[in-house]
Design a protein around this motif. Sequence first.
Motif, PDB file in Angstrom:
ATOM      1  N   PHE A   1       0.818  -1.011  -0.303  1.00  0.00           N
ATOM      2  CA  PHE A   1       0.195   0.372   0.126  1.00  0.00           C
ATOM      3  C   PHE A   1       0.616   1.012  -0.261  1.00  0.00           C
ATOM      4  O   PHE A   1       0.134   2.018  -0.136  1.00  0.00           O
ATOM      5  CB  PHE A   1      -0.378  -0.097   1.627  1.00  0.00           C
ATOM      6  N   THR A   2       2.182   1.013   0.239  1.00  0.00           N
ATOM      7  CA  THR A   2       2.678   2.147   0.252  1.00  0.00           C
ATOM      8  C   THR A   2       4.392   2.389  -0.236  1.00  0.00           C
ATOM      9  O   THR A   2       5.320   0.608  -0.285  1.00  0.00           O
ATOM     10  CB  THR A   2       3.768   3.042   1.817  1.00  0.00           C
ATOM     11  N   TRP A   3       5.033   3.007  -0.612  1.00  0.00           N
ATOM     12  CA  TRP A   3       6.165   2.461  -1.725  1.00  0.00           C
ATOM     13  C   TRP A   3       7.278   2.448  -0.899  1.00  0.00           C
ATOM     14  O   TRP A   3       7.441   3.450   0.577  1.00  0.00           O
ATOM     15  CB  TRP A   3       6.309   3.146  -2.663  1.00  0.00           C
ATOM     16  N   ARG A   4       8.062   1.973  -0.718  1.00  0.00           N
ATOM     17  CA  ARG A   4       9.834   1.667   0.251  1.00  0.00           C
ATOM     18  C   ARG A   4      10.934   1.834  -0.404  1.00  0.00           C
ATOM     19  O   ARG A   4      10.787   0.908  -1.596  1.00  0.00           O
ATOM     20  CB  ARG A   4       9.102   0.378   1.463  1.00  0.00           C
ATOM     21  N   ALA A   5      12.073   2.471  -0.106  1.00  0.00           N
ATOM     22  CA  ALA A   5      12.773   2.583  -0.949  1.00  0.00           C
ATOM     23  C   ALA A   5      13.174   0.446  -0.664  1.00  0.00           C
ATOM     24  O   ALA A   5      12.993   0.147   0.090  1.00  0.00           O
ATOM     25  CB  ALA A   5      13.930   2.790   0.401  1.00  0.00           C
ATOM     26  N   PRO A   6      13.862   0.008  -2.115  1.00  0.00           N
ATOM     27  CA  PRO A   6      14.185  -1.656  -2.037  1.00  0.00           C
ATOM     28  C   PRO A   6      15.577  -1.282  -0.550  1.00  0.00           C
ATOM     29  O   PRO A   6      16.013  -0.821  -0.213  1.00  0.00           O
ATOM     30  CB  PRO A   6      15.058  -1.239  -3.360  1.00  0.00           C
ATOM     31  N   ALA A   7      15.260  -2.747  -0.102  1.00  0.00           N
ATOM     32  CA  ALA A   7      16.042  -3.579   0.222  1.00  0.00           C
ATOM     33  C   ALA A   7      17.447  -3.674  -0.097  1.00  0.00           C
ATOM     34  O   ALA A   7      18.594  -3.569   0.174  1.00  0.00           O
ATOM     35  CB  ALA A   7      15.753  -4.334   1.581  1.00  0.00           C
ATOM     36  N   VAL A   8      17.497  -4.627  -1.540  1.00  0.00           N
ATOM     37  CA  VAL A   8      18.112  -5.085  -2.263  1.00  0.00           C
ATOM     38  C   VAL A   8      18.847  -3.381  -3.050  1.00  0.00           C
ATOM     39  O   VAL A   8      17.479  -2.969  -3.887  1.00  0.00           O
ATOM     40  CB  VAL A   8      18.061  -5.973  -2.735  1.00  0.00           C
ATOM     41  N   GLU A   9      19.652  -3.592  -3.543  1.00  0.00           N
ATOM     42  CA  GLU A   9      19.904  -2.274  -4.427  1.00  0.00           C
ATOM     43  C   GLU A   9      19.354  -2.927  -6.285  1.00  0.00           C
ATOM     44  O   GLU A   9      20.100  -3.800  -6.354  1.00  0.00           O
ATOM     45  CB  GLU A   9      21.375  -2.481  -4.941  1.00  0.00           C
ATOM     46  N   GLU A  10      18.264  -1.494  -6.726  1.00  0.00           N
ATOM     47  CA  GLU A  10      18.293  -2.328  -7.736  1.00  0.00           C
ATOM     48  C   GLU A  10      19.030  -1.730  -9.049  1.00  0.00           C
ATOM     49  O   GLU A  10      19.952  -0.540  -8.755  1.00  0.00           O
ATOM     50  CB  GLU A  10      17.071  -0.820  -7.761  1.00  0.00           C
ATOM     51  N   VAL A  11      19.428  -2.389  -9.627  1.00  0.00           N
ATOM     52  CA  VAL A  11      20.802  -2.322 -11.075  1.00  0.00           C
ATOM     53  C   VAL A  11      19.730  -2.223 -12.647  1.00  0.00           C
ATOM     54  O   VAL A  11      19.118  -2.250 -12.667  1.00  0.00           O
ATOM     55  CB  VAL A  11      21.271  -3.189 -11.056  1.00  0.00           C
ATOM     56  N   SER A  12      20.025  -1.304 -13.213  1.00  0.00           N
ATOM     57  CA  SER A  12      19.693  -0.666 -14.530  1.00  0.00           C
ATOM     58  C   SER A  12      20.441  -1.470 -15.569  1.00  0.00           C
ATOM     59  O   SER A  12      21.305  -2.708 -15.322  1.00  0.00           O
ATOM     60  CB  SER A  12      19.869   0.443 -15.267  1.00  0.00           C
ATOM     61  N   LEU A  13      19.615  -2.232 -16.287  1.00  0.00           N
ATOM     62  CA  LEU A  13      20.363  -2.621 -17.760  1.00  0.00           C
ATOM     63  C   LEU A  13      21.528  -2.238 -18.141  1.00  0.00           C
ATOM     64  O   LEU A  13      22.338  -3.072 -18.648  1.00  0.00           O
ATOM     65  CB  LEU A  13      19.441  -3.307 -18.888  1.00  0.00           C
ATOM     66  N   GLU A  14      21.167  -1.085 -18.076  1.00  0.00           N
ATOM     67  CA  GLU A  14      22.661  -0.303 -18.642  1.00  0.00           C
ATOM     68  C   GLU A  14      24.409  -0.739 -17.836  1.00  0.00           C
ATOM     69  O   GLU A  14      25.132  -0.765 -18.022  1.00  0.00           O
ATOM     70  CB  GLU A  14      22.672   1.156 -19.321  1.00  0.00           C
ATOM     71  N   THR A  15      23.495  -0.461 -16.598  1.00  0.00           N
ATOM     72  CA  THR A  15      25.085  -0.441 -15.862  1.00  0.00           C
ATOM     73  C   THR A  15      25.190  -2.524 -15.433  1.00  0.00           C
ATOM     74  O   THR A  15      26.669  -3.008 -15.869  1.00  0.00           O
ATOM     75  CB  THR A  15      24.697  -0.566 -14.612  1.00  0.00           C
ATOM     76  N   ILE A  16      24.495  -3.032 -16.037  1.00  0.00           N
ATOM     77  CA  ILE A  16      24.570  -4.634 -15.951  1.00  0.00           C
ATOM     78  C   ILE A  16      25.289  -4.944 -17.662  1.00  0.00           C
ATOM     79  O   ILE A  16      26.488  -5.762 -16.846  1.00  0.00           O
ATOM     80  CB  ILE A  16      23.238  -5.172 -16.052  1.00  0.00           C
ATOM     81  N   ALA A  17      25.179  -4.443 -18.563  1.00  0.00           N
ATOM     82  CA  ALA A  17      25.445  -4.416 -19.915  1.00  0.00           C
ATOM     83  C   ALA A  17      27.304  -3.877 -19.296  1.00  0.00           C
ATOM     84  O   ALA A  17      27.881  -4.915 -20.015  1.00  0.00           O
ATOM     85  CB  ALA A  17      25.098  -3.388 -20.961  1.00  0.00           C
ATOM     86  N   SER A  18      27.939  -3.470 -18.516  1.00  0.00           N
ATOM     87  CA  SER A  18      29.191  -2.684 -17.987  1.00  0.00           C
ATOM     88  C   SER A  18      30.113  -4.031 -17.516  1.00  0.00           C
ATOM     89  O   SER A  18      31.182  -3.803 -17.361  1.00  0.00           O
ATOM     90  CB  SER A  18      28.979  -1.487 -17.633  1.00  0.00           C
ATOM     91  N   TRP A  19      29.031  -4.671 -16.784  1.00  0.00           N
ATOM     92  CA  TRP A  19      29.875  -5.830 -16.225  1.00  0.00           C
ATOM     93  C   TRP A  19      30.275  -6.728 -16.985  1.00  0.00           C
ATOM     94  O   TRP A  19      29.680  -7.118 -18.132  1.00  0.00           O
ATOM     95  CB  TRP A  19      28.881  -6.392 -15.605  1.00  0.00           C
ATOM     96  N   PRO A  20      31.320  -7.305 -16.799  1.00  0.00           N
ATOM     97  CA  PRO A  20      32.268  -8.659 -17.428  1.00  0.00           C
ATOM     98  C   PRO A  20      30.958  -9.499 -17.789  1.00  0.00           C
ATOM     99  O   PRO A  20      30.380  -9.623 -16.507  1.00  0.00           O
ATOM    100  CB  PRO A  20      33.432  -9.264 -15.971  1.00  0.00           C
ATOM    101  N   PRO A  21      30.585  -9.885 -18.677  1.00  0.00           N
ATOM    102  CA  PRO A  21      30.182 -11.842 -18.321  1.00  0.00           C
ATOM    103  C   PRO A  21      30.228 -12.389 -17.210  1.00  0.00           C
ATOM    104  O   PRO A  21      31.476 -12.288 -16.685  1.00  0.00           O
ATOM    105  CB  PRO A  21      30.649 -12.139 -19.768  1.00  0.00           C
ATOM    106  N   GLY A  22      29.281 -13.118 -17.153  1.00  0.00           N
ATOM    107  CA  GLY A  22      28.957 -13.744 -16.395  1.00  0.00           C
ATOM    108  C   GLY A  22      28.127 -13.682 -15.256  1.00  0.00           C
ATOM    109  O   GLY A  22      28.407 -14.839 -13.896  1.00  0.00           O
ATOM    110  N   THR A  23      27.529 -13.087 -15.229  1.00  0.00           N
ATOM    111  CA  THR A  23      26.088 -12.774 -13.926  1.00  0.00           C
ATOM    112  C   THR A  23      25.216 -13.869 -14.188  1.00  0.00           C
ATOM    113  O   THR A  23      24.673 -14.449 -15.270  1.00  0.00           O
ATOM    114  CB  THR A  23      25.476 -11.210 -14.556  1.00  0.00           C
ATOM    115  N   LEU A  24      25.061 -13.766 -12.903  1.00  0.00           N
ATOM    116  CA  LEU A  24      23.579 -15.615 -13.227  1.00  0.00           C
ATOM    117  C   LEU A  24      22.539 -14.244 -13.188  1.00  0.00           C
ATOM    118  O   LEU A  24      22.311 -13.999 -12.264  1.00  0.00           O
ATOM    119  CB  LEU A  24      24.182 -16.239 -12.104  1.00  0.00           C
ATOM    120  N   TRP A  25      21.781 -14.461 -13.946  1.00  0.00           N
ATOM    121  CA  TRP A  25      19.685 -14.179 -13.919  1.00  0.00           C
ATOM    122  C   TRP A  25      18.975 -14.503 -13.529  1.00  0.00           C
ATOM    123  O   TRP A  25      19.394 -16.534 -13.531  1.00  0.00           O
ATOM    124  CB  TRP A  25      19.297 -14.346 -15.686  1.00  0.00           C
ATOM    125  N   ILE A  26      18.260 -14.772 -12.193  1.00  0.00           N
ATOM    126  CA  ILE A  26      17.384 -15.131 -11.301  1.00  0.00           C
ATOM    127  C   ILE A  26      15.741 -14.966 -11.743  1.00  0.00           C
ATOM    128  O   ILE A  26      15.984 -13.227 -11.744  1.00  0.00           O
ATOM    129  CB  ILE A  26      17.290 -15.368  -9.728  1.00  0.00           C
TER     130      ILE A  26
END
Length: 144
Positions: free
Chosen positions: A35-60
């Motif tokens: 009913f209310t928005w709250r700040a995320p407890a786990v950091e959110e990342v954008s697709l652009e940020t993920i694209a800059s990471w080296p390969p090997g990210t595991l998607w869940i």
Amino acid sequence: MRLVKTLVRDCIVLLSLAVIPALLTAWLHPHRPAFTWRAPAVEEVSLETIASWPPGTLWIDARDAESFARRHVPGAVLLNEDRWEALLPEFAGAWHGGQRVVVYCDSRECQASQDVALRLRRELGAIDVFVLAGGWQAWERAHP
């Protein structure tokens, strides 16, 4: 005039009786909306940020099995709270300690990705766990 007063009183009583179970359901239901928005407890990342990471990210994928079967991020592993125990071995087989993990669900309003990410941190000690900003909707917009 007396009929109008009686009608108004009866409407108020009926509405009051309907509101009580509605409020109880909204408060006690296990899948109640936020009913209310709250700040995320786990950091959110954008697709652009993920694209800059080296390969090997595991998607869940924290969505339900039907949504996962229809379409998901290539290489993603299904892991949700509803079937945590049954799905955890597949995650454990795909995850290497220290590997970045990005969890997503349907949209920014969906809490499932935050819940799964927090549980991964708490139960498995996975530190590099992030949530995809915008969820599956963001992925679909970027990969039509």
